[in-house]
Design a protein around this motif. Structure first.
Motif, mmCIF file in Angstrom:
data_model
loop_
_atom_site.group_PDB
_atom_site.id
_atom_site.type_symbol
_atom_site.label_atom_id
_atom_site.label_comp_id
_atom_site.label_asym_id
_atom_site.label_seq_id
_atom_site.Cartn_x
_atom_site.Cartn_y
_atom_site.Cartn_z
ATOM 1 N N LEU A 124 0.854 -1.190 0.000
ATOM 2 C CA LEU A 124 0.000 0.000 0.000
ATOM 3 C C LEU A 124 0.889 1.239 0.000
ATOM 4 N N GLY A 125 0.953 1.922 -1.130
ATOM 5 C CA GLY A 125 1.732 3.154 -1.235
ATOM 6 C C GLY A 125 3.187 2.935 -1.614
ATOM 7 N N SER A 126 3.862 4.045 -1.830
ATOM 8 C CA SER A 126 5.231 4.021 -2.374
ATOM 9 C C SER A 126 6.254 3.398 -1.434
ATOM 10 N N THR A 127 6.100 3.632 -0.129
ATOM 11 C CA THR A 127 7.107 3.103 0.802
ATOM 12 C C THR A 127 7.112 1.574 0.785
ATOM 13 N N SER A 138 7.524 5.022 -7.874
ATOM 14 C CA SER A 138 6.304 5.803 -7.765
ATOM 15 C C SER A 138 5.112 4.850 -7.837
ATOM 16 N N ILE A 139 4.268 4.923 -6.807
ATOM 17 C CA ILE A 139 3.126 4.009 -6.736
ATOM 18 C C ILE A 139 2.193 4.211 -7.926
ATOM 19 N N GLY A 140 2.067 5.467 -8.370
ATOM 20 C CA GLY A 140 1.160 5.768 -9.480
ATOM 21 C C GLY A 140 1.519 5.023 -10.752
ATOM 22 N N SER A 162 -4.186 6.571 3.182
ATOM 23 C CA SER A 162 -3.945 7.969 3.606
ATOM 24 C C SER A 162 -3.905 8.907 2.404
ATOM 25 N N PHE A 163 -3.348 8.412 1.309
ATOM 26 C CA PHE A 163 -3.303 9.199 0.069
ATOM 27 C C PHE A 163 -4.721 9.443 -0.444
ATOM 28 N N LEU A 164 -5.583 8.439 -0.300
ATOM 29 C CA LEU A 164 -6.977 8.590 -0.739
ATOM 30 C C LEU A 164 -7.722 9.591 0.138
HETATM 31 N N1 URA Z 1 2.456 8.493 -2.453
HETATM 32 C C1 URA Z 1 2.472 7.477 -1.565
HETATM 33 O O1 URA Z 1 3.411 7.295 -0.789
HETATM 34 N N2 URA Z 1 1.439 6.638 -1.545
HETATM 35 C C2 URA Z 1 0.390 6.752 -2.374
HETATM 36 O O2 URA Z 1 -0.510 5.922 -2.302
HETATM 37 C C3 URA Z 1 0.399 7.802 -3.301
HETATM 38 C C4 URA Z 1 1.445 8.665 -3.319
#
Ligand code: URA
Ligand code: URA
Length: 196
Positions: A124-127, A138-140, A162-164
């Motif tokens: 879930l997300g970039s990390t 980049s998650i996108g 959290s991004f949402l």
């Molecule tokens: N950046 C993040 O770290 N997570 C996302 O879901 C989107 C952008």
């Protein structure tokens, strides 16, 4: 032979006693993870936030409640999957855990993956995605795609809840719209798994 539960309990007690990185100095509780140890799908977030640190449970704060709703939108209960994080202690101020902190904690997550042996891991997300891919990503660019990992597993990254929360639009092509597509795919993975 140890059961999965016994192996996970052993990881839990090692996490509770861990002082391998500075995050241990700030925690109220460690947050190992929770869910079905036989789940075919595992969700991996970044690290505990304030509510998780307080309760010792993953994804129970605002972001967690959204994750729970997203799962329930396709009739998946939290208990049917496994939910955890890259790091098991809360980074102060919810900052991104450093590479060193992620590395110090990695053996716990890798141990959990070995115990559960899921087919699909959802970073879930970039990390979380960066952790699995071993580089900044980049998650996108990757969400909603299947990435082979360690031979027999598939990563299926999604946006972090959290991004949402920060991007509430539901317009076509928005992060929420894309997440709706992604969670339907997760639903189909689960249906597929049940049929086998
Ligand atoms: N950046 C993040 O770290 N997570 C996302 O879901 C989107 C952008
Ligand atoms: N954000 C995360 O990445 N993990 C949690 O458990 C809660 C919020």
């Amino acid at each position: 032979m140890l059961t999965k539960q016994e192996m996970m309990d052993a990881i839990k007690s090692r996490v509770e006693q861990c002082f391998s990185c500075p995050l241990s100095n700030f925690r109220t509780n460690t947050v190992l993870g929770e869910g079905d140890l036989d789940a075919p799908i595992m969700f991996v977030g970044e690290g505990p936030g304030a509510d998780e640190d307080k309760t010792g449970r993953p994804f129970v704060g605002r972001a967690g409640q959204l994750l729970t709703k997203i799962l329930e939108s396709v009739e998946i209960k939290r208990e049917q999957v496994y939910i955890c994080n890259v790091v098991k202690c809360r980074p102060p101020g919810n900052r991104v855990p450093s590479k060193e902190e992620q590395r110090a904690c990695a053996h716990f997550l890798l141990g959990q993956i070995a115990v559960i042996n899921p087919q699909i891991i959802v970073p879930l997300g970039s990390t979380a995605l960066g952790f699995f891919m071993g580089k900044s990503v980049s998650i996108g660019e990757y969400r909603g795609t299947e990435i082979k990992w360690k031979g027999n597993k598939t990563l299926f990254p999604m946006f972090h809840p959290s991004f949402l929360l920060r991007n509430p639009s539901r317009a076509k092509g928005s992060p929420k719209d894309l997440t709706w597509r992604d969670i339907k795919k997760i639903r189909s993975y689960l249906d597929e798994y049940k049929r086998r």
